[in-house]
Write a protein that holds these residues in place. Structure first.
Motif, mmCIF file in Angstrom:
data_model
loop_
_atom_site.group_PDB
_atom_site.id
_atom_site.type_symbol
_atom_site.label_atom_id
_atom_site.label_comp_id
_atom_site.label_asym_id
_atom_site.label_seq_id
_atom_site.Cartn_x
_atom_site.Cartn_y
_atom_site.Cartn_z
ATOM 1 N N GLU A 1 0.780 -1.145 0.140
ATOM 2 C CA GLU A 1 -0.020 0.133 -0.046
ATOM 3 C C GLU A 1 0.796 1.180 0.075
ATOM 4 O OE1 GLU A 1 -3.316 0.104 -0.446
ATOM 5 O OE2 GLU A 1 -4.033 -1.662 0.376
ATOM 6 N N GLY A 2 0.385 2.106 -0.509
ATOM 7 C CA GLY A 2 0.983 3.515 -0.472
ATOM 8 C C GLY A 2 0.884 4.126 0.652
ATOM 9 N N GLY A 3 1.845 5.286 1.266
ATOM 10 C CA GLY A 3 1.546 5.905 2.523
ATOM 11 C C GLY A 3 1.964 5.036 3.572
ATOM 12 N N TYR A 4 2.798 4.010 3.351
ATOM 13 C CA TYR A 4 3.055 3.012 4.510
ATOM 14 C C TYR A 4 3.666 3.662 5.839
ATOM 15 C CZ TYR A 4 5.059 -1.409 6.458
ATOM 16 O OH TYR A 4 5.419 -2.561 6.801
ATOM 17 N N TYR A 5 4.396 4.657 5.796
ATOM 18 C CA TYR A 5 4.901 5.419 6.886
ATOM 19 C C TYR A 5 3.881 5.869 7.530
ATOM 20 C CZ TYR A 5 5.345 10.049 4.800
ATOM 21 O OH TYR A 5 5.133 11.144 4.340
ATOM 22 N N ARG A 6 3.205 6.717 6.925
ATOM 23 C CA ARG A 6 1.938 7.632 7.271
ATOM 24 C C ARG A 6 0.968 6.641 8.149
ATOM 25 N NH1 ARG A 6 -2.960 8.939 4.675
ATOM 26 N NH2 ARG A 6 -2.110 8.357 2.547
ATOM 27 N N PHE A 7 0.767 5.422 7.675
ATOM 28 C CA PHE A 7 -0.307 4.538 8.393
ATOM 29 C C PHE A 7 0.207 4.078 9.532
ATOM 30 C CE2 PHE A 7 -1.325 0.211 9.232
ATOM 31 C CZ PHE A 7 -2.709 0.250 9.136
ATOM 32 N N PHE A 8 1.568 3.914 9.787
ATOM 33 C CA PHE A 8 2.079 3.323 10.773
ATOM 34 C C PHE A 8 2.084 4.681 11.868
ATOM 35 C CE2 PHE A 8 3.019 -0.624 8.891
ATOM 36 C CZ PHE A 8 2.756 -1.600 9.691
ATOM 37 N N ALA A 9 2.430 5.563 11.277
ATOM 38 C CA ALA A 9 2.791 6.986 12.332
ATOM 39 C C ALA A 9 1.174 7.117 13.046
ATOM 40 C CB ALA A 9 2.963 8.049 11.501
ATOM 41 N N PHE A 10 0.112 7.059 12.246
ATOM 42 C CA PHE A 10 -1.002 7.214 12.752
ATOM 43 C C PHE A 10 -1.491 6.096 13.609
ATOM 44 C CE2 PHE A 10 -2.691 9.871 8.634
ATOM 45 C CZ PHE A 10 -1.842 10.836 9.064
#
Length: 619
Positions: A110-119
């Motif tokens: 999936e795109g936004g991988y780092y953003r997902f785990f940050a949230f």
């Protein structure tokens, strides 16, 4: 352990900050290490803290600084651990860690991988802050924080309109409930001059029990309005099914370990206040039971596998509220624990199915997956047995505690709860049979496959917990907080509740495996009633007609056309028009002709002399 409770929420907060600022640069491997490592450290610190404070016979409180100080109110930043918060800390960090690990495999492409785990880490921080808070205002910070994170994660797929709409819906609906929570806190300040748990509860217990509606009842009711939003009770449950638009691990985190349990936890935390307001406790029980029944009936006809499990969450939260409302606070919290195990497993198992079918969620396009996903099937079977209340799986013990307490309170509540239990078993096994039995009905170009180890291992752990979690002595552990549970198990009642679950299971097997023609006959005979249930009683359409469209159309007519266009734009455009007209007159003076300028100078001089003469000659 003095002074170190803050480390429990600080670890995931650090993970959020690191992944949020550096995640794009460091790559997925480091994102995984930071996200999962921070939650693992939080879990280890919880275990270390509880070991150091054992047996937790009294609350351990740590004060760090005074946040608000005035003549009428002082609010310190205090974190506290007692037996109730200890149970919640273990659930949040333990189940949350498994969901983080599972997400590595599920979100790999999936795109936004780092953003997902940050949230995801930020979600953990706010939930842990909510649980550890020692006053209502600090709890409200965590309360609002999990609402923010649910908005961010439900709407994670930014380019999908349905996802952003679902995120907005969750945010707006929860603001309605949170407004009630805020009003409840304002009344506490007026009535008690404090928002600290110990002072508020001591003052409330010093007042007489309100057998008629009074100030304590109003405070409790407003707090419960907040809980109906967070824990998806009637009338504010409508956001939770739409929350399925987020990635499946988000669904598991919201439904099993964090946000939706916040309302139940808050009511349980405020038990001393609610016990002084029995009228509101009765409202909590009735709303919880009505929510459990309504959501279970909707789940009977849904075709999206995640929405089936979403309505099961709403229904199980109703059971928890029923337990709290009839005074079985420990049983309600016990159901939070067992529900965290089997509901996380249901969603992560559903995610495994969706992953295997390249994103397919429609049960009508599945079938025959047992041969392709044997591990997923076995683990989901454990979850289905647990939520159906089949002994010795976890859900049997906690649900039976609630039903027994409901029977002691009012027999009709028990029987309606039993009917709801039968419906629960039916719709969960209906989903299981549609997905894993029969022949494959999906896209022939998709080749189902088992999930990778990062997804499979959390499924196995949760299956084990769903099988044995009911033997955890949670009600006994919570006796110092809520007092003795009371009441002996009646074998006859147990047989009835288990029989209801078995009946629902067998009926689902008959309709979807052995005799599917029976299902078609029943559906055709139900006709309009089936369509009513399939369309979720048209509650969303009703809300749209009563609230959404009037607000939107009223805003366009009054605020846009009436205020913005007619008044604001009218004033601004009017000033502009007058300035333009004045400029049109003055520009004739700027002709570029020297003789014209000399004429204007002469006219101006004459006018000035005349004016001065008139002024000088005035008396």
């Amino acid at each position: 352990m003095d002074g170190l409770l803050w480390l429990i929420p600080a670890f995931p907060l650090t993970g959020f900050l690191l992944n949020g600022t550096l995640g794009r640069r460091v790559g997925k491997s480091w994102v995984n290490v930071i996200a999962i490592g921070s939650v693992a450290l939080s879990l280890l610190w919880v275990l270390k803290t509880l070991a150091g404070l054992w047996p937790l016979d009294a609350a351990h409180i740590e004060r760090y600084f005074v946040w608000i100080e005035s003549d009428i109110l002082t609010v310190p930043v205090e974190l506290a651990v007692d037996r109730l918060s200890a149970v919640m800390l273990l659930v949040v960090t333990g189940v949350g860690l498994l969901i983080h690990i599972y997400s590595i495999g599920y979100m790999a492409h999936e795109g936004g991988y780092y953003r997902f785990f940050a949230f995801l880490n930020l979600f953990m921080f706010f939930m842990l802050l909510l649980v550890l808070a020692n006053n209502f205002l600090l709890m409200f910070v965590g309360w609002e924080g999990v609402g923010l994170c649910s908005y961010l994660l439900i709407g994670f797929y930014l380019l999908r309109r349905s996802a952003t709409t679902a995120g907005n819906k969750a945010f707006i609906v929860n603001r309605i409930g949170d407004f009630g929570f805020s009003l409840g806190m304002f009344l506490m300040v007026v009535q008690f001059g404090s928002l600290e748990f110990s002072r508020v509860f001591a003052a409330a217990q010093a007042m007489p029990i309100e057998h008629e509606f009074g100030i304590l009842s109003l405070i409790a009711l407003l707090l419960f309005l907040g809980a109906t939003g967070k824990s998806a009770q009637i009338p504010l449950y409508v956001w939770l099914p739409d929350a399925m638009e987020g990635p499946t691990p988000v669904s598991a985190l919201i439904h099993a370990a964090t946000m939706v349990t916040a309302g139940v936890y808050m009511v349980a935390r405020a038990a001393p206040l609610y016990l002084q307001a029995p009228i509101v406790l009765e409202i909590v029980a009735v709303v919880g039971l009505a929510t459990a029944f309504l959501a279970a009936s909707i789940g009977l006809a849904q075709t999206d596998i995640k929405k089936v499990f979403a309505y099961s969450t709403v229904s199980q939260l109703g059971y928890m509220m029923l337990g709290l409302g009839v005074g079985a606070f420990a049983a309600g919290i016990f159901h939070i624990v067992t529900h965290a195990f089997f509901k996380a497993l249901l969603f992560l198992g559903a995610g495994s199915v969706i992953h295997a079918l390249a994103g397919e969620q429609d049960l009508r396009r599945m079938g025959g997956l047992r041969a392709h996903l044997p591990l997923t099937f076995a683990t989901l079977l454990c979850a289905a047995l647990a939520i159906s209340g089949i002994p010795p799986f976890a859900g049997f013990f906690s649900k039976d505690e609630i039903l027994l307490a409901a029977h002691h309170h009012a027999a009709w509540m028990y029987w309606l709860g039993v009917v709801t239990a039968a419906m629960t078993a039916f719709y969960v096994f209906r989903a299981l049979f549609l997905a894993f039995f029969g022949s494959y009905r999906g896209d022939p170009h998709v080749h189902p496959h088992e999930s990778p180890p990062t997804m499979a291992v959390p499924l196995l752990i949760l299956a084990f917990l769903s099988a044995v979690g009911g033997f955890l002595p949670v009600p006994r552990f919570l006796e110092p907080v809520f007092g003795p549970a009371g009441g002996e198990h009646a074998s006859g009642l147990v047989v009835v509740s288990v029989g209801a679950g078995v009946a629902g299971l067998l009926l689902a097997y008959a309709f979807y495996v052995a005799r599917p023609e029976w299902r078609d006959v029943v559906v055709s005979r139900l006709g309009a009633l089936y369509r009513l249930v399939y369309n979720k009683y048209y509650v969303d359409e009703l809300y749209a007609a009563l609230f959404v469209r009037p607000v939107v159309e009223g805003s366009r007519a009054v605020l846009w056309r009436g205020m913005d266009v007619a008044v604001v734009d009218g004033v601004v455009n009017g000033i502009g028009s007058q300035a333009r007209e004045l400029g049109s007159l003055l520009r004739w003076m700027q002709s570029g002709n020297i003789r014209s300028y000399a004429t204007w100078v002469l006219v101006g001089a004459v006018a000035l002399v005349v004016t001065l003469g008139l002024v000088g000659g005035a008396p």
